[in-house]
Design a protein around this motif. Sequence first.
Motif, PDB file in Angstrom:
ATOM      1  N   ILE A 184     -28.011  40.642  84.341  1.00 56.46           N
ATOM      2  CA  ILE A 184     -27.382  39.707  83.398  1.00 56.46           C
ATOM      3  C   ILE A 184     -26.890  38.465  84.133  1.00 56.46           C
ATOM      4  O   ILE A 184     -26.906  37.353  83.594  1.00 56.46           O
ATOM      5  N   CYS A 185     -26.453  38.648  85.383  1.00 51.91           N
ATOM      6  CA  CYS A 185     -25.943  37.512  86.152  1.00 51.91           C
ATOM      7  C   CYS A 185     -27.015  36.463  86.416  1.00 51.91           C
ATOM      8  O   CYS A 185     -26.712  35.340  86.820  1.00 51.91           O
ATOM      9  N   ASN A 186     -28.281  36.817  86.203  1.00 53.27           N
ATOM     10  CA  ASN A 186     -29.356  35.839  86.316  1.00 53.27           C
ATOM     11  C   ASN A 186     -29.192  34.732  85.266  1.00 53.27           C
ATOM     12  O   ASN A 186     -29.638  33.603  85.463  1.00 53.27           O
ATOM     13  N   PHE A 187     -28.543  35.074  84.146  1.00 56.52           N
ATOM     14  CA  PHE A 187     -28.216  34.064  83.129  1.00 56.52           C
ATOM     15  C   PHE A 187     -26.973  33.284  83.536  1.00 56.52           C
ATOM     16  O   PHE A 187     -26.875  32.079  83.290  1.00 56.52           O
ATOM     17  N   THR A 188     -26.028  33.967  84.177  1.00 63.16           N
ATOM     18  CA  THR A 188     -24.766  33.326  84.557  1.00 63.16           C
ATOM     19  C   THR A 188     -24.981  32.159  85.504  1.00 63.16           C
ATOM     20  O   THR A 188     -24.338  31.110  85.380  1.00 63.16           O
ATOM     21  N   ILE A 189     -25.882  32.320  86.485  1.00 62.96           N
ATOM     22  CA  ILE A 189     -26.070  31.264  87.475  1.00 62.96           C
ATOM     23  C   ILE A 189     -26.689  30.004  86.890  1.00 62.96           C
ATOM     24  O   ILE A 189     -26.696  28.954  87.536  1.00 62.96           O
ATOM     25  N   GLU A 190     -27.209  30.103  85.653  1.00 62.48           N
ATOM     26  CA  GLU A 190     -27.767  28.917  84.996  1.00 62.48           C
ATOM     27  C   GLU A 190     -26.706  28.147  84.214  1.00 62.48           C
ATOM     28  O   GLU A 190     -26.967  27.048  83.711  1.00 62.48           O
ATOM     29  N   GLU A 191     -25.511  28.716  84.092  1.00 66.99           N
ATOM     30  CA  GLU A 191     -24.453  28.093  83.296  1.00 66.99           C
ATOM     31  C   GLU A 191     -23.538  27.236  84.160  1.00 66.99           C
ATOM     32  O   GLU A 191     -23.370  27.487  85.356  1.00 66.99           O
ATOM     33  N   ALA A 192     -22.928  26.243  83.523  1.00 61.58           N
ATOM     34  CA  ALA A 192     -22.032  25.337  84.253  1.00 61.58           C
ATOM     35  C   ALA A 192     -20.682  25.982  84.538  1.00 61.58           C
ATOM     36  O   ALA A 192     -20.091  25.774  85.609  1.00 61.58           O
ATOM     37  N   ASP A 193     -20.177  26.785  83.585  1.00 64.20           N
ATOM     38  CA  ASP A 193     -18.813  27.312  83.730  1.00 64.20           C
ATOM     39  C   ASP A 193     -18.744  28.833  83.638  1.00 64.20           C
ATOM     40  O   ASP A 193     -18.093  29.475  84.453  1.00 64.20           O
ATOM     41  N   HIS A 194     -19.388  29.425  82.643  1.00 60.47           N
ATOM     42  CA  HIS A 194     -19.342  30.880  82.478  1.00 60.47           C
ATOM     43  C   HIS A 194     -20.437  31.337  81.518  1.00 60.47           C
ATOM     44  O   HIS A 194     -21.053  30.505  80.832  1.00 60.47           O
ATOM     45  N   PHE A 195     -20.654  32.633  81.478  1.00 58.80           N
ATOM     46  CA  PHE A 195     -21.578  33.236  80.524  1.00 58.80           C
ATOM     47  C   PHE A 195     -20.892  34.457  79.926  1.00 58.80           C
ATOM     48  O   PHE A 195     -20.588  35.419  80.638  1.00 58.80           O
ATOM     49  N   LYS A 196     -20.629  34.408  78.615  1.00 59.03           N
ATOM     50  CA  LYS A 196     -19.962  35.514  77.934  1.00 59.03           C
ATOM     51  C   LYS A 196     -20.860  36.020  76.824  1.00 59.03           C
ATOM     52  O   LYS A 196     -21.461  35.229  76.088  1.00 59.03           O
ATOM     53  N   ILE A 197     -20.927  37.363  76.694  1.00 60.56           N
ATOM     54  CA  ILE A 197     -21.802  37.913  75.662  1.00 60.56           C
ATOM     55  C   ILE A 197     -21.313  39.296  75.240  1.00 60.56           C
ATOM     56  O   ILE A 197     -20.781  40.057  76.054  1.00 60.56           O
ATOM     57  N   ARG A 198     -21.447  39.579  73.940  1.00 59.63           N
ATOM     58  CA  ARG A 198     -21.233  40.929  73.439  1.00 59.63           C
ATOM     59  C   ARG A 198     -22.565  41.663  73.558  1.00 59.63           C
ATOM     60  O   ARG A 198     -23.486  41.473  72.764  1.00 59.63           O
ATOM     61  N   LEU A 199     -22.660  42.488  74.547  1.00 62.14           N
ATOM     62  CA  LEU A 199     -23.922  43.146  74.864  1.00 62.14           C
ATOM     63  C   LEU A 199     -24.430  44.014  73.713  1.00 62.14           C
ATOM     64  O   LEU A 199     -25.631  44.062  73.431  1.00 62.14           O
ATOM     65  N   ASP A 200     -23.492  44.692  73.051  1.00 59.06           N
ATOM     66  CA  ASP A 200     -23.896  45.631  72.000  1.00 59.06           C
ATOM     67  C   ASP A 200     -24.333  44.938  70.723  1.00 59.06           C
ATOM     68  O   ASP A 200     -24.888  45.565  69.821  1.00 59.06           O
ATOM     69  N   LEU A 201     -24.107  43.624  70.633  1.00 61.01           N
ATOM     70  CA  LEU A 201     -24.482  42.875  69.428  1.00 61.01           C
ATOM     71  C   LEU A 201     -25.647  41.924  69.665  1.00 61.01           C
ATOM     72  O   LEU A 201     -26.154  41.325  68.714  1.00 61.01           O
ATOM     73  N   ASP A 202     -26.060  41.760  70.899  1.00 61.86           N
ATOM     74  CA  ASP A 202     -27.104  40.803  71.238  1.00 61.86           C
ATOM     75  C   ASP A 202     -28.477  41.478  71.241  1.00 61.86           C
ATOM     76  O   ASP A 202     -28.657  42.553  71.809  1.00 61.86           O
ATOM     77  N   GLU A 203     -29.460  40.817  70.626  1.00 60.86           N
ATOM     78  CA  GLU A 203     -30.803  41.378  70.509  1.00 60.86           C
ATOM     79  C   GLU A 203     -31.457  41.637  71.868  1.00 60.86           C
ATOM     80  O   GLU A 203     -32.257  42.536  72.021  1.00 60.86           O
TER      81      GLU A 203
END
Length: 391
Positions: free
Chosen positions: A71-90
């Motif tokens: 999941i942190c592979n998405f975080t490094i693309e963000e400017a400040d943070h990456f937050k997600i509800r894992l159980d609700l995301d497709e």
Amino acid sequence: MNTQDYKRAKALAKLDLDYHELKSDFQALSILAAKVAGTELSEVNFIDNYTQWTVAGSSGIFNQKPREQAICNFTIEEADHFKIRLDLDENFKETDYVKIDGYKLYYGIPLKLNDEIAIGSLCVAGKAVEDLSESQVEQLHLIAKQIEKQILLKQDLLITKKEALEERKLKRRLAHDVRSPISGIAQLIDHSNYTKDDSEELLKVVNLISASSKSILQLVEDILIEETNSHTPTYDPGSFFTLERLTQKLVDLYNPQAQAKNIELQFDYSPSKLKFSRNYLLPMIGNLISNSIKFTEPEGQVFLKLAIQNNANFKTLNVEVSDTGIGMDAKQIDDLFNKQAIHREGTSGEQGYGMGLVFVKQLCEELEGTLTIESRLHEGTSIKLNIPLEQ
């Protein structure tokens, strides 16, 4: 070539991190992050071309995984943070860490060098926690800043060590360079047949030159003796490798990747006590090994061979990484030598970022080394590096 992925890989290579040895640096801060967030999981991760390296975390376990699974592979693309509800995301609700492990919330902060290049992340994940308060978020970002400061301190320390080593080399080189001509002058004067009948002024000058050259020679000898007999090195021995230590480090870091794919990682090295600079060697050779694992079928083999070659006035490190993988055709090899990224999926569907070999080639050129490739489609690949050694 001018992508964030390449910049991150280059920044990590310059840091020359030993991922196995970072737990003591970041473990306490990682545990603090989990306590602040009230989550079961916290991690400090670094992400290179192929792999997410978990160097510290609430689990206390060193870990690694393909970056496309992180999941942190998405975080490094963000400017400040990456937050997600894992159980609700497709994209995530059917994954094992949701369905089996029960995680609901993920919050990740990119770790950046000088607020520019994201080289990793601080992340927390919770099973019961569904959101974070403003205060918790603020404290997590303060912890991330502290981790970034420690990374920059490591960078500054590495630069200082290299400068100290260069200063030490310069001192030895100057001492050797000065000794020969001064020694020649001293010998010439000692074998001259000046007498009292010669000009007293000339005799006085000659005697002064003799005394000065002998004084300089003694100073030079003192420098060389000090360098030879010093029991307190002016540089960190950890900045150097032997063939045995380099081989063992590579096997420790990359054998788990090979085992996870049921690939046999074999290695061979010629015993040598020679110590040489570790500059760029781990990321360069590590990228070659990861690349071979990625493009080799399960139950295949990857071979690592290291040797030191003695030349007339210098030594070189010869590295060969070969595999029984899918190989490359002539055009793909030509694209590599023209520094064109090759985007291909691995043999088990691993995501291809197309920069691993291009990255290695550029690092090799910076070290004034050479890279050669022999490869045929469906018959495997052999990549050789020839790198001048700094001792």
